[in-house]
Write an enzyme that holds these catalytic residues in place. Structure first.
Site, PDB file in Angstrom:
ATOM      1  N   GLU A 215      52.599  21.408  35.764  1.00 17.16           N
ATOM      2  CA  GLU A 215      52.430  21.735  37.176  1.00 17.16           C
ATOM      3  C   GLU A 215      51.911  20.532  37.938  1.00 17.16           C
ATOM      4  O   GLU A 215      50.971  19.862  37.509  1.00 17.16           O
ATOM      5  CB  GLU A 215      51.395  22.857  37.345  1.00 17.16           C
ATOM      6  CG  GLU A 215      51.714  24.131  36.615  1.00 17.16           C
ATOM      7  CD  GLU A 215      52.760  24.970  37.314  1.00 17.16           C
ATOM      8  OE1 GLU A 215      52.650  25.145  38.558  1.00 17.16           O
ATOM      9  OE2 GLU A 215      53.695  25.431  36.638  1.00 17.16           O
TER      10      GLU A 215
ATOM     11  N   LYS B 192      46.232  29.554  34.724  1.00 17.49           N
ATOM     12  CA  LYS B 192      47.527  29.348  35.385  1.00 17.49           C
ATOM     13  C   LYS B 192      47.256  28.712  36.734  1.00 17.49           C
ATOM     14  O   LYS B 192      46.765  29.354  37.657  1.00 17.49           O
ATOM     15  CB  LYS B 192      48.218  30.704  35.553  1.00 17.49           C
ATOM     16  CG  LYS B 192      49.612  30.617  36.142  1.00 17.49           C
ATOM     17  CD  LYS B 192      50.267  31.995  36.049  1.00 17.49           C
ATOM     18  CE  LYS B 192      51.671  31.971  36.638  1.00 17.49           C
ATOM     19  NZ  LYS B 192      51.686  31.578  38.038  1.00 17.49           N
TER      20      LYS B 192
ATOM     21  N   ASP C 207      51.723  36.357  47.630  1.00 18.81           N
ATOM     22  CA  ASP C 207      52.715  36.732  46.629  1.00 18.81           C
ATOM     23  C   ASP C 207      52.738  38.239  46.417  1.00 18.81           C
ATOM     24  O   ASP C 207      53.784  38.839  46.236  1.00 18.81           O
ATOM     25  CB  ASP C 207      52.399  36.045  45.290  1.00 18.81           C
ATOM     26  CG  ASP C 207      52.610  34.541  45.373  1.00 18.81           C
ATOM     27  OD1 ASP C 207      53.137  34.083  46.415  1.00 18.81           O
ATOM     28  OD2 ASP C 207      52.237  33.844  44.420  1.00 18.81           O
TER      29      ASP C 207
ATOM     30  N   GLU D 134      45.515  29.751  28.567  1.00 14.16           N
ATOM     31  CA  GLU D 134      45.134  28.699  29.515  1.00 14.16           C
ATOM     32  C   GLU D 134      45.160  29.274  30.920  1.00 14.16           C
ATOM     33  O   GLU D 134      45.791  30.302  31.161  1.00 14.16           O
ATOM     34  CB  GLU D 134      46.078  27.494  29.405  1.00 14.16           C
ATOM     35  CG  GLU D 134      47.508  27.812  29.752  1.00 14.16           C
ATOM     36  CD  GLU D 134      48.486  26.832  29.121  1.00 14.16           C
ATOM     37  OE1 GLU D 134      48.404  25.648  29.438  1.00 14.16           O
ATOM     38  OE2 GLU D 134      49.321  27.276  28.305  1.00 14.16           O
TER      39      GLU D 134
ATOM     40  N   CYS E 149      53.514  35.840  79.077  1.00 10.64           N
ATOM     41  CA  CYS E 149      52.574  34.969  78.391  1.00 10.64           C
ATOM     42  C   CYS E 149      51.169  35.257  78.906  1.00 10.64           C
ATOM     43  O   CYS E 149      50.946  35.228  80.114  1.00 10.64           O
ATOM     44  CB  CYS E 149      52.964  33.516  78.649  1.00 10.64           C
ATOM     45  SG  CYS E 149      51.705  32.341  78.115  1.00 10.64           S
TER      46      CYS E 149
ATOM     47  N   LYS F  84      47.703  38.134  35.971  1.00 14.78           N
ATOM     48  CA  LYS F  84      47.341  37.703  37.323  1.00 14.78           C
ATOM     49  C   LYS F  84      45.977  38.278  37.718  1.00 14.78           C
ATOM     50  O   LYS F  84      45.635  39.402  37.348  1.00 14.78           O
ATOM     51  CB  LYS F  84      48.385  38.204  38.323  1.00 14.78           C
ATOM     52  CG  LYS F  84      49.751  37.550  38.172  1.00 14.78           C
ATOM     53  CD  LYS F  84      49.719  36.125  38.690  1.00 14.78           C
ATOM     54  CE  LYS F  84      51.115  35.568  38.911  1.00 14.78           C
ATOM     55  NZ  LYS F  84      51.769  35.993  40.104  1.00 14.78           N
TER      56      LYS F  84
ATOM     57  N   SER G  69      60.544  31.825  34.263  1.00 17.11           N
ATOM     58  CA  SER G  69      59.355  32.359  34.904  1.00 17.11           C
ATOM     59  C   SER G  69      58.658  33.230  33.869  1.00 17.11           C
ATOM     60  O   SER G  69      59.132  33.363  32.749  1.00 17.11           O
ATOM     61  CB  SER G  69      59.723  33.146  36.150  1.00 17.11           C
ATOM     62  OG  SER G  69      60.790  34.002  35.857  1.00 17.11           O
TER      63      SER G  69
ATOM     64  N   CYS H  58      56.753  31.898  75.101  1.00 14.38           N
ATOM     65  CA  CYS H  58      56.527  31.767  76.530  1.00 14.38           C
ATOM     66  C   CYS H  58      57.592  30.824  77.088  1.00 14.38           C
ATOM     67  O   CYS H  58      57.840  29.770  76.541  1.00 14.38           O
ATOM     68  CB  CYS H  58      55.134  31.196  76.754  1.00 14.38           C
ATOM     69  SG  CYS H  58      54.878  30.568  78.410  1.00 14.38           S
TER      70      CYS H  58
HETATM   71 ZN    ZN Z   1      52.652  30.464  78.915  1.00 17.45          ZN
END
Ligand code: ZN
Length: 711
Positions: free
Chosen positions: A181, A124, A38, A122, A413, A321, A88, A431
């Protein structure tokens, strides 16, 4: 930072940011598989805002800042508009930030210093917000947060979450929306991923995504198998509120049977708020679930009401946070891993470093764009970060700015040496050696024999892996040579005469396979089941398909995008070339033609193709007959049929295939050209339109009767 940037560079960066942010939005919201934390996401949007503020004339049409929150991705779940928007929260990142918030609240309410201002606190939880609507005590609807205004209906899914009562005790308000939640505990998440690992299915990046992916299932039975939990922390629409404070209501919720945060508490001084944050922070590693911060809410509801809302977030609450855990180290090497679908993923090897108590030696670099964005090369000093269970990431390149050659992302590759290419708007390099690439081979073989492709019974993934390890299955054509190894197979543990005979008979049965199934089985990108059928219908044989693909390839080489030619006319031109060379009318364009051309451009694929189908010098292992759609004589031959509403006895795909077999064309929309509408329960606008056009309408049973008569 912006003043040293030329306008062209800034425009470029804004374009890149728009693309990246859109991609991460999709990964997060639609795929439940984020690749960045985030904090990193916030950093991208912040950078976008900075550039736009400095150079407003460069703001793009598709700027991420114009997106009002996250849109919900196309989803099979139906949409629910929240009666009361799901908010939010604003964030604070430090003690100071929290103290400022408390001060702001005091000022706004004009409280005397002597007045007590209490907050609830509380943890989160890192879960998925959900709103549960109870009417007369009965759960009538559960919805995800979505963009806050419109979420998804998950009523059937939450029925399988034991923490969520279907019925509340007597005496609750007539209407009450409980908000909280849905989450998954760490241990359950680890077990789920272990199982996914063993079964080789999708693994989730973190518990939040596992919870989201498990809840947002069209088939609620899948949700039932996932150990989801729920806790309540608030409410939305309510005919009555059981209390005068946040703490009162939370106590009521607990009384009604909802789990609430075990760390929920109420404090009256800023010092106590900070102390509780520190206490929660220190318990964090030992909690059975992931949390990403702490939430503070003004306790008195009359004050909450006075404080009201800013644009998206309430003025009476804030989330504090936890900081992400970061460390500095040296990026020693960039290795390229090839996944089972051919995707090349760069992995950074680090000088080992301790981050939040865990030694980190690898970071994901995601893709070519990410390496470009960070400008990293082996030897650079980098800042890495881990947050929760997300794979550690590079967040900053400290060596940036020193002039040198950028990291050269491979064009081949590393496993098989085939060309590795990225499609126009794809960030992933893949690839092209599908059939010969070790990294992809067993998976491709599994696909080749799968039910919708060659449908060879008795060749499960374990057998394929075993035969592959013994060197018996290098490519699909080897399946047809297993008959020469009968004794060797018999000598393996677990095989008897009968089982070997059955396997070999199942293989022999597919010596003259359906060409469309064979083509689908080869696993050419963008060439799925329907496309394979359409191509074979148009071209008749596989050699004709190869010729057509090569004709397109030649056109592409001789008529490249001209200087100054815009993308959209170029695309139109290539789509037309695809239709001309492949002889198909709708649905198939340059994307498919490109993929086929790339497939035949790779000599390894040609070798596998010829091994199977033969060339001038040798015969192939299989000989598919001329492709014909088996058409039965039926009353709907030559007609256009539309299916709408819910079909009870078959899938939409099956219905369409039936129509095709009966010589009818299945269409998605009703028009004057429609001859017949098959309408199941819940049919809406299409049914109305058909009726207004006087088109014949029958139900599913009527359709089944037509099919039965023809069969
Ligand atoms: Zn490959």
């Amino acid at each position: 930072m912006t003043d040293t940037l030329s306008e062209a560079d800034a425009a470029n960066e804004l374009m890149r940011l728009a693309r990246q942010i859109a991609r991460h939005d999709k990964l997060y919201h639609a795929d439940d598989a984020p690749e960045i934390t985030d904090q990193e996401y916030d950093a991208l949007t912040r950078r976008n805002r900075e550039l736009e503020a400095a150079l407003p004339h460069l703001i793009r049409e598709d700027s991420p800042s114009k997106n009002v929150g996250h849109q919900i991705a196309a989803s099979p779940l139906s949409k629910v508009t929240h009666e009361v928007r799901m908010m939010s929260l604003d964030n604070a990142f430090s003690d100071e930030g929290l103290l400022e918030f408390v001060e702001r609240v005091r000022r706004y309410l004009n409280l005397a210093d002597s007045e007590t201002l209490a907050f609830t606190v509380e943890d989160k939880i890192d879960g998925l917000s959900c709103s549960l609507r109870y009417e007369k005590g009965k759960l009538v609807r559960a919805a995800t947060r979505g963009d806050g205004q419109v979420g998804e209906d998950v009523t059937a899914n939450v029925a399988h979450i034991p923490d969520i009562p279907q019925r509340l005790p007597d005496g609750v308000p007539d209407i009450f929306e409980v908000r909280g939640e849905v989450y998954m505990e760490r241990a359950a998440f680890a077990a789920l991923n272990e199982k996914a690992e063993a079964e080789d299915t999708k693994r989730f990046a973190n518990p939040r995504n596992a919870a989201a992916g498990s809840l947002r299932q069209k088939d609620a039975k899948v949700t039932a198998e996932r150990p989801l939990r729920f806790w309540a922390h608030g409410w939305g629409a309510a005919s009555d509120i059981p209390g005068a404070t946040q703490a009162d209501v939370v106590a009521a919720l607990r009384g009604w049977g909802f789990p609430i945060s075990p760390l929920f508490a109420r404090f009256e001084t800023a010092q106590a708020l900070i102390a509780h944050y520190n206490a929660i922070s220190s318990q964090r590693p030992d909690l059975p679930y992931e949390i990403d911060g702490v939430v503070y809410k003004v306790d008195r509801l009359d004050w909450q009401e006075r404080l009201g809302f800013l644009s998206k977030a309430p003025r009476w609450a804030i989330a504090r946070k936890f900081p992400a855990e970061k460390a500095e180290t040296t990026l020693e090497a960039i290795d390229i891993q090839v996944g089972r679908t051919g995707k090349l993923t760069p992995v950074g090897r680090l000088a080992p470093v301790l981050v939040g108590g865990v030694t980190v030696t690898n970071v994901t670099l995601h893709n070519r764009d990410e390496i470009e964005r960070l400008g990293v090369r082996p030897g650079d000093r980098v800042v890495i970060q881990r947050a929760g269970d997300v794979i550690p990431q590079v967040v900053e390149n400290l060596t940036r700015g020193v002039p040198r050659e950028p990291f050269a992302f491979p064009h081949r590759c590393p496993v098989c040496g085939s060309e590795a290419v990225a499609e126009d708007d794809d960030v992933d390099v893949r690839c092209t050696g599908g059939l010969i690439c070790e990294a992809q081979r067993t998976q491709r073989l599994e696909h080749f024999v799968s039910r919708k492709a060659l449908d060879i019974e008795g060749l499960g993934s374990k057998t394929i892996a075993q035969f592959f390890d013994l060197g018996w299955l290098e490519s699909p054509a080897d399946i047809y040579r297993l008959k020469n190894r009968k004794d060797a197979i018999l000598a393996l543990e677990g095989w008897q005469d009968k089982s070997v005979d059955n396997l070999l008979a199942a293989v022999e049965d597919k010596r003259e396979p359906d060409a469309a199934r064979l083509l689908f089985g080869l696993g050419v990108r963008h060439v799925g089941e329907t496309t394979s059928r359409d191509l074979m219908k148009a071209l008749g044989t596989l050699p004709a398909l190869r010729e057509a693909a090569e004709a397109y390839s030649a056109y592409r080489e001789e008529n490249p995008r001209e200087e100054g030619e815009k993308v959209s006319p170029f695309k139109t031109r290539m789509d037309q070339a695809a239709k001309d060379t492949l002889g198909v009318s709708d649905g198939i364009g340059a994307t498919v033609a490109h993929a086929l051309a790339d497939f035949f451009h790779e000599p390894h694929n040609v070798a596998v193709w010829e091994d199977m189908l033969g060339n001038e010098e040798k015969e192939g292992e299989v000989s598919p007959p001329l492709y014909e759609v088996e058409v039965l004589d039926s009353p709907v031959a030559g007609k256009t049929v539309v299916f709408t509403g819910k079909l009870e006895t078959m899938s939409r795909d099956e219905a369409k295939a039936q129509a095709e077999r009966l010589g009818a064309k299945a269409s998605g929309s009703v028009s004057a050209k429609t001859d017949l509408l098959v309408a199941g329960p819940g049919a809406g606008s299409k049914l109305k339109k058909a009726e207004s056009l006087g088109i014949e309408v029958i139900d599913e049973a009527g359709w089944a009767a037509i099919v039965a008569r023809a069969g």
